[in-house]
Design an enzyme around this catalytic site. Structure first.
Site, PDB file in Angstrom:
ATOM      1  N   GLY A  11       0.780  -1.237   0.000  1.00 64.09           N
ATOM      2  CA  GLY A  11       0.000   0.000   0.000  1.00 64.09           C
ATOM      3  C   GLY A  11       0.810   1.284   0.000  1.00 64.09           C
ATOM      4  N   ASN A  13       1.610   2.961  -2.572  1.00 65.66           N
ATOM      5  CA  ASN A  13       0.933   3.867  -3.523  1.00 65.66           C
ATOM      6  C   ASN A  13      -0.355   4.425  -2.927  1.00 65.66           C
ATOM      7  OD1 ASN A  13       2.473   4.051  -6.150  1.00 65.66           O
ATOM      8  ND2 ASN A  13       2.484   1.846  -5.794  1.00 65.66           N
ATOM      9  N   LEU A  87      -9.693  -7.941 -13.442  1.00 61.60           N
ATOM     10  CA  LEU A  87     -11.131  -7.605 -13.479  1.00 61.60           C
ATOM     11  C   LEU A  87     -11.694  -8.023 -14.830  1.00 61.60           C
ATOM     12  CD1 LEU A  87     -10.496  -4.187 -11.800  1.00 61.60           C
ATOM     13  CD2 LEU A  87     -11.876  -6.039 -10.804  1.00 61.60           C
ATOM     14  N   HIS A 103       1.899   0.266 -13.072  1.00 64.81           N
ATOM     15  CA  HIS A 103       2.653  -0.954 -13.371  1.00 64.81           C
ATOM     16  C   HIS A 103       4.159  -0.653 -13.262  1.00 64.81           C
ATOM     17  CE1 HIS A 103       3.211  -4.935 -15.085  1.00 64.81           C
ATOM     18  NE2 HIS A 103       4.239  -4.399 -15.728  1.00 64.81           N
ATOM     19  N   VAL A 143      -4.781  -7.256 -20.512  1.00 65.26           N
ATOM     20  CA  VAL A 143      -3.936  -7.004 -19.331  1.00 65.26           C
ATOM     21  C   VAL A 143      -2.769  -6.062 -19.682  1.00 65.26           C
ATOM     22  CG1 VAL A 143      -2.506  -8.089 -17.540  1.00 65.26           C
ATOM     23  CG2 VAL A 143      -4.550  -9.258 -18.393  1.00 65.26           C
ATOM     24  N   ASP A 144      -2.688  -4.942 -18.983  1.00 64.04           N
ATOM     25  CA  ASP A 144      -1.588  -3.954 -19.121  1.00 64.04           C
ATOM     26  C   ASP A 144      -1.486  -3.321 -20.504  1.00 64.04           C
ATOM     27  OD1 ASP A 144      -0.819  -4.417 -16.475  1.00 64.04           O
ATOM     28  OD2 ASP A 144       0.622  -5.962 -17.027  1.00 64.04           O
ATOM     29  N   GLU A 173       7.116   5.708  -9.006  1.00 66.92           N
ATOM     30  CA  GLU A 173       5.660   5.502  -8.937  1.00 66.92           C
ATOM     31  C   GLU A 173       4.989   6.581  -8.096  1.00 66.92           C
ATOM     32  OE1 GLU A 173       5.122   0.723  -9.632  1.00 66.92           O
ATOM     33  OE2 GLU A 173       4.971   1.460  -7.598  1.00 66.92           O
TER      34      GLU A 173
END
Ligand code: GAR
Length: 193
Positions: A11, A13, A87, A103, A143-144, A173
């Site tokens: 966590g 971020n 998701l 990412h 994905v990504d 990030e």
């Protein structure tokens, strides 16, 4: 703008977003809900702050359960901040343009199914890359592979370990996630005026 932040890990971020909201670095922004798909330290950060927090079970119905939780919450943006469940496409399409992911690589390099956390850095070292970085992008059902919002690099030095890259990526990030949220918040504000 109300944020929903999804987490699975330490966590850092999430904490950065909490701090940016508190300090006013992110204006007119509130974290309305935090959702975790596993027990993780990010949950403590969220609960400490008194944010409405859910720990959900991973599995087939996860996207549907989340969708129901978000109903009537007036969420402007979903932030996947180290969220490791995939998701489903229905969910991604419904939230298209309103869901972003961070990412730990320079996408499209070192992205896709199974590429997360330390695995990304292992692959970067194995490939002998001299530069790596982090990316914030819109989430799509692939994905990504959604549109890139912000990307920043750092250099990979000879002898760097996975732990070194994790430290470097974290610094990058922390900057680009806030930049991306701010950019989207301003865009939404401007479209409302
Ligand atoms: C971050 O490095 C993020 O980029 C990565 O997980 C870490 C979460 O750290 N996400 C992925 O690998 C997604 N594919 P945090 O829980 O301390 O914010």
């Amino acid at each position: 703008m109300n944020l929903a932040v999804f987490v699975s890990g330490g966590g850092t971020n999430l904490q950065r977003i909490i701090d940016a909201v508190d300090s006013g670095e992110l204006q007119n922004t509130e974290i309305k809900i935090v959702i975790a798909d596993r027990d993780c330290f990010a949950l403590e950060r969220s609960l400490d702050k008194g944010i409405t927090t859910f720990l959900l079970e991973r599995g087939k119905n996860l996207s549907q359960v989340i969708d129901e939780l978000l109903e009537n919450q007036d969420i402007g943006l979903i932030v996947l901040a180290g969220f490791l469940s995939i998701l489903n496409s229905e969910f991604c399409e419904k939230w298209s343009g309103k869901i972003i992911n961070i990412h730990p690589s320079l996408l499209p390099k070192f992205g896709g199914m199974g590429m997360y956390g330390a695995r990304v850095h292992e692959a970067v070292l194995e490939a002998g890359e001299s530069v790596s970085g982090a990316t914030v992008h819109f989430v799509t059902s692939g994905v990504d592979d959604g549109e890139i919002i912000v990307q920043r690099t750092f250099s990979v030095e000879k002898g760097d370990t996975v732990a070194d890259l994790q430290q470097k990526v974290m610094k990058v990030e922390q900057k680009i996630l806030i930049e991306a949220i701010d950019k989207i918040a301003k865009k939404i504000e401007n479209s409302n005026t």
